[in-house]
Design a protein around this motif. Structure first.
Motif, PDB file in Angstrom:
ATOM      1  N   ASP A 251       0.837  -1.200   0.000  1.00  0.00           N
ATOM      2  CA  ASP A 251       0.000   0.000   0.000  1.00  0.00           C
ATOM      3  C   ASP A 251       0.878   1.260   0.000  1.00  0.00           C
ATOM      4  OD1 ASP A 251      -2.960   1.052   0.719  1.00  0.00           O
ATOM      5  OD2 ASP A 251      -1.516   2.187   1.919  1.00  0.00           O
ATOM      6  N   PHE A 252       1.950   1.230   0.779  1.00  0.00           N
ATOM      7  CA  PHE A 252       2.882   2.354   0.873  1.00  0.00           C
ATOM      8  C   PHE A 252       3.568   2.609  -0.467  1.00  0.00           C
ATOM      9  CE2 PHE A 252       7.245   3.843   2.060  1.00  0.00           C
ATOM     10  CZ  PHE A 252       6.903   5.038   2.664  1.00  0.00           C
TER      11      PHE A 252
ATOM     12  N   PHE B 235      -6.203  -9.728   4.824  1.00  0.00           N
ATOM     13  CA  PHE B 235      -6.603  -9.449   3.453  1.00  0.00           C
ATOM     14  C   PHE B 235      -6.362  -7.978   3.078  1.00  0.00           C
ATOM     15  CE2 PHE B 235      -8.098 -13.607   3.683  1.00  0.00           C
ATOM     16  CZ  PHE B 235      -8.544 -14.038   2.456  1.00  0.00           C
ATOM     17  N   GLY B 236      -5.238  -7.420   3.584  1.00  0.00           N
ATOM     18  CA  GLY B 236      -4.873  -6.052   3.222  1.00  0.00           C
ATOM     19  C   GLY B 236      -4.599  -5.891   1.738  1.00  0.00           C
ATOM     20  N   PHE B 237      -4.372  -7.020   1.037  1.00  0.00           N
ATOM     21  CA  PHE B 237      -4.094  -6.933  -0.401  1.00  0.00           C
ATOM     22  C   PHE B 237      -5.294  -6.436  -1.196  1.00  0.00           C
ATOM     23  CE2 PHE B 237      -5.365 -11.352   0.445  1.00  0.00           C
ATOM     24  CZ  PHE B 237      -6.418 -11.507  -0.438  1.00  0.00           C
ATOM     25  N   LEU B 238      -6.501  -6.497  -0.633  1.00  0.00           N
ATOM     26  CA  LEU B 238      -7.658  -5.968  -1.357  1.00  0.00           C
ATOM     27  C   LEU B 238      -7.507  -4.464  -1.559  1.00  0.00           C
ATOM     28  CD1 LEU B 238     -10.544  -7.912   0.412  1.00  0.00           C
ATOM     29  CD2 LEU B 238      -9.561  -8.372  -1.837  1.00  0.00           C
TER      30      LEU B 238
ATOM     31  N   ASN C 149      -6.028  -2.433  -5.239  1.00  0.00           N
ATOM     32  CA  ASN C 149      -6.776  -1.328  -5.862  1.00  0.00           C
ATOM     33  C   ASN C 149      -5.914  -0.073  -6.000  1.00  0.00           C
ATOM     34  OD1 ASN C 149      -9.133  -2.807  -6.208  1.00  0.00           O
ATOM     35  ND2 ASN C 149      -9.931  -2.273  -4.195  1.00  0.00           N
ATOM     36  N   LYS C 150      -5.072   0.190  -5.000  1.00  0.00           N
ATOM     37  CA  LYS C 150      -4.183   1.359  -5.083  1.00  0.00           C
ATOM     38  C   LYS C 150      -3.115   1.160  -6.156  1.00  0.00           C
ATOM     39  CE  LYS C 150      -4.773   3.445  -0.536  1.00  0.00           C
ATOM     40  NZ  LYS C 150      -4.106   3.969   0.674  1.00  0.00           N
TER      41      LYS C 150
ATOM     42  N   ARG D  78      -5.835  -7.679 -12.052  1.00  0.00           N
ATOM     43  CA  ARG D  78      -6.327  -7.464 -10.684  1.00  0.00           C
ATOM     44  C   ARG D  78      -6.889  -8.758 -10.103  1.00  0.00           C
ATOM     45  NH1 ARG D  78     -10.547  -7.040  -7.650  1.00  0.00           N
ATOM     46  NH2 ARG D  78     -11.919  -7.666  -9.374  1.00  0.00           N
ATOM     47  N   CYS D  79      -7.651  -9.487 -10.902  1.00  0.00           N
ATOM     48  CA  CYS D  79      -8.220 -10.758 -10.443  1.00  0.00           C
ATOM     49  C   CYS D  79      -7.122 -11.770 -10.131  1.00  0.00           C
ATOM     50  CB  CYS D  79      -9.163 -11.322 -11.498  1.00  0.00           C
ATOM     51  SG  CYS D  79     -10.687 -10.378 -11.727  1.00  0.00           S
TER      52      CYS D  79
END
Length: 360
Positions: free
Chosen positions: A196-197, A239-242, A246-247, A275-276
């Motif tokens: 995310d960072f 599940f932080g990868f969701l 997206n980012k 993405r999937c």
């Protein structure tokens, strides 16, 4: 002329690693343009005080009043760093002092001192300190926006093979860029906070360079032995990868729009497929690795209830309509089929079998 660099170390119950950390860092402690900065995240094993005694007057220390998580601790490092550049070090990993000094001295020599982000290769070690593999590129180069967008697309397509550039370690970050763009770790994320960072950084169209000097060694732990697979946390917290996926999609769109012409860009359909692939691959990995907390029948049924909840998330199950395990770098098509049709009990049993096959 050398850059100034802060080595930022977060501590949470890492007392058993302090001596190895000292052996890795004390050779750098007296160098004027290198700062050692520790943040202790309210350890219960006196990690911060042990490190403070071991490093004496060679480092600065920040003690958080209550446990806030690794993201909050790293944000303190960003806020309190006093150098041009910042790099993050996990307390159970290692830095090669000679290679780091060579890297610092090379940045001006190769005219990369204006870079907002510097990528470097790194070594992956097992618990015995043996090299498993090297990750990253050993070339020296500027990364164009087209290069960066391709890195993102390749990462999404095959995340477990192209994830070296989304780790927050083995990189140098220009601090004033992070502060100016208000880039911070998201304290709400319990994992994938580094992805995310990096996605936030790429969204801001940074100047990026690659320097092929491996100064960092990352120790790979089995699931259940690190904070990334905490026994007390819910499955969904992994599940932080969701959010990070997206980012990454948003960062890709920004970079691809600003890149020059040349080779054709993926279509919206191809980007959605990528993405999937990322969501599918990481869902399967999370389901299997978190079986570390299944130790008896009671915990099995508790885990099953968490799997039922996960399979009610439409953003996950809809991704499995397109997910292709073989194109994601390997995986079980049968497992993906079980998830796709929300067969929660079979998914739980299959995950446990895979966990035992891989890690026990």
């Amino acid at each position: 002329m050398d850059i100034s660099l802060t080595i930022g170390i977060t501590l949470f119950n890492k007392a058993k690693y302090i001596e190895n950390l000292a052996n890795s860092l004390l050779g750098l402690a007296s160098i004027s343009n290198i700062e050692l900065l520790f943040v202790d995240d309210c350890s219960t094993d006196n990690s911060g005080f042990i490190a403070k005694a071991r490093f004496s007057n060679y480092a600065r220390f920040i003690f958080l009043p209550q446990n806030a998580g690794v993201s909050a601790a790293r944000n303190e490092l960003i806020a309190h760093s006093s150098s041009e550049y910042l790099t993050f070090l996990d307390a159970d990993d290692f830095i090669d002092p000679g290679n780091l000094l060579y890297l610092i001295r090379s940045i001006y020599d190769v005219n990369l001192a204006s870079a907002d982000l510097i990528l470097c290769p790194y070594k992956n070690l097992n618990a015995q300190g043996e090299v498993i593999k090297y990750s990253g590129s050993f070339f020296v180069s500027h990364k164009t926006h087209r290069d960066l967008s391709k890195l993102i697309f390749d990462y999404l397509l095959i995340p477990n093979r192209n994830d070296d550039f989304v780790q927050c370690f083995s990189k140098l970050y220009r601090r004033d860029f992070l502060v100016r763009e208000k880039i911070m770790f998201d304290p709400r994320l319990k994992n994938f906070e580094d992805v995310d960072f990096i996605a936030q950084i790429l969204f801001c169209s940074p100047s990026v360079a690659n320097i092929g000097i491996p100064f960092y060694s990352h120790v790979v732990h089995a699931p259940g032995l690190s904070e990334t697979c905490n026994m007390s946390r819910s499955l969904y917290s992994h599940f932080g990868f969701l959010q990070s996926t997206n980012k990454m999609i948003l960062a890709y769109k920004v970079l691809s729009c600003s890149s020059d012409g040349g080779e054709s860009k993926p279509t919206e359909g191809e980007l959605e497929f990528a993405r999937c692939q990322a969501v599918g691959a990481y869902t399967c990995i999370a389901l299997i690795q978190n079986c570390a907390k299944v130790t008896n029948w009671s915990s099995f049924w508790g885990y099953y209830a968490e799997v039922v909840s996960i399979l009610k998330n439409e953003s996950i199950t809809e991704s499995f309509l397109s997910y292709c395990p073989r194109k994601a770098g390997g995986g079980s098509p049968i497992f993906a089929l079980f998830v796709k049709y929300k067969l929660a009990l079979i998914v739980t049993l299959f995950s446990l079998w895979k966990y035992r096959e891989r890690y026990l």
